[in-house]
Design a protein around this motif. Sequence first.
Motif, PDB file in Angstrom:
ATOM      1  N   PHE A 139     -37.819 -72.289 -39.986  1.00  0.00           N
ATOM      2  CA  PHE A 139     -37.169 -71.482 -41.030  1.00  0.00           C
ATOM      3  C   PHE A 139     -38.148 -70.510 -41.677  1.00  0.00           C
ATOM      4  N   TYR A 140     -39.302 -71.017 -42.100  1.00  0.00           N
ATOM      5  CA  TYR A 140     -40.252 -70.172 -42.828  1.00  0.00           C
ATOM      6  C   TYR A 140     -41.199 -69.395 -41.912  1.00  0.00           C
TER       7      TYR A 140
ATOM      8  N   ILE B  67     -42.325 -65.464 -42.479  1.00  0.00           N
ATOM      9  CA  ILE B  67     -43.687 -65.123 -42.930  1.00  0.00           C
ATOM     10  C   ILE B  67     -44.335 -64.148 -41.948  1.00  0.00           C
ATOM     11  N   PHE B  68     -44.157 -64.419 -40.654  1.00  0.00           N
ATOM     12  CA  PHE B  68     -44.721 -63.535 -39.627  1.00  0.00           C
ATOM     13  C   PHE B  68     -44.119 -62.134 -39.715  1.00  0.00           C
TER      14      PHE B  68
ATOM     15  N   ILE C 107     -33.044 -65.199 -38.396  1.00  0.00           N
ATOM     16  CA  ILE C 107     -31.717 -65.719 -38.723  1.00  0.00           C
ATOM     17  C   ILE C 107     -31.162 -66.549 -37.572  1.00  0.00           C
ATOM     18  N   LEU C 108     -31.298 -66.032 -36.342  1.00  0.00           N
ATOM     19  CA  LEU C 108     -30.681 -66.685 -35.181  1.00  0.00           C
ATOM     20  C   LEU C 108     -31.330 -68.009 -34.803  1.00  0.00           C
ATOM     21  N   ALA C 109     -32.664 -68.029 -34.763  1.00  0.00           N
ATOM     22  CA  ALA C 109     -33.368 -69.219 -34.257  1.00  0.00           C
ATOM     23  C   ALA C 109     -33.078 -70.474 -35.081  1.00  0.00           C
ATOM     24  N   PRO C 110     -33.250 -70.459 -36.417  1.00  0.00           N
ATOM     25  CA  PRO C 110     -32.983 -71.692 -37.173  1.00  0.00           C
ATOM     26  C   PRO C 110     -31.531 -72.141 -37.092  1.00  0.00           C
TER      27      PRO C 110
END
Length: 314
Positions: A253-254, A258-259, A283-286
Motif C-alpha cells: 500500500f505505502y 512513496i516511490f 491503486i491497482l496493485a493493493p
Amino acid sequence: MTSFNHTVVSHTVFYFVGIPGLEDQHVWISIPFFMSYVIALLGNSLLIFIILTKRSLHEPMYLFLCMLSGADLVLSTCTVPQALAIFWFNAREISLDRCITQLFFIHSTFISESGILLVMAFDRYIAICYPLRYTTILTHTLIGKIGVTIFLRSYGTIFPIIFLLKRLTFCKSNIFPTTVCEHIAVAKFSCDDIRVNFWYGFFVLLSTVTLDVVLIFVSYMLILRAVFRIPSRDARHKTLNTCGSHVCVIILFYGPGIFSAFTPRFAHHILPHVHILLANVCILAPTMLNPIIYGIKTKQIRDQVSQVLCQKKI
C-alpha cells in the motif's frame, strides 16, 4: 484612452490524455487494467461475503479485513472504469463536478485504507502483547466505533477540498495528462492563488497518512520487542507469522506511493508515462493483491474459501 474588458473564461469541462506518449498502445494497456479490476472485484467481494456469512470469522482481525476489502472495492471502482473508458471508447471528457466527485472519493478512500491498516496494526499489537484480554478489549462495539471514526476522519478531512476547488477559476489548461482527477492537479489549472489548497493538502497528508505510518511503525516496534522476549524460537516464529499478511499489505500500500512521490524529485530523466503508470499501480496493485495475500497466508480464510468453492461445485 481606450479601455478593454477582459473576460476570464473558467473551464467547466476537462479532458484526459490517458497515458501520455502511449496513446496508440491504449488497447494493449487496457488488458492488465481490466484483468486487475476483475480480480479485485471478485477477490474482495468473495472475502467480504465469507467474512460476513461465516460466524467463525467474526473476529476483530477479519472484521478489519472486511473493511479493507470494502475500501479496495470503492477505490478500484472510482478509478479503473474511468481509465478503461478512455482506453476503449476514447471517452476523455469529464465535467468539473464529476472530477471533484471522483477525487473526493479517491482521496477519502485512500485515507480510509491507511486508517484501516493502522487499526489492523493495533489489532496485532493487542493480540500479541495482551492475548488474554484480546476479545475483551476489541469488542464488536469498539470495532463499530473504530469503523465510524475512520469513515468520519477520511471524509471529514477531504470534504473542505470541495469548497477549496469550487472557489477557483480554471482559466489555464483543461487537459489532464493522466487517467484520473487529483486535487493539486486540478488546482494547478486555476489562475487564482492556490496556496491554501497546497497547504491544506499538505496538512491532510501529514495528519492522516503520515501519522498512520508513524503509529504503524511504533506498533511494530512494540510487537517486535514483545516477540523477542518469548524464550521459544518456534513460538517467536509462529507469532511473527500472524503479522506476515499485514506487513505484506502495508508494503504494497505505502511502497508504490512513496516511490511515486519521490521519483519526480530525484529522477528527472524518467518519462512522464512511467509516472502515470506508477500512479495507477499504486491503486491497482493493493486492491488486486490484498485478498490474494490474505487468502494464501491466512489458514482460516483459505479453508473457508475452499469450502465455499467446493459447495458450488457440488
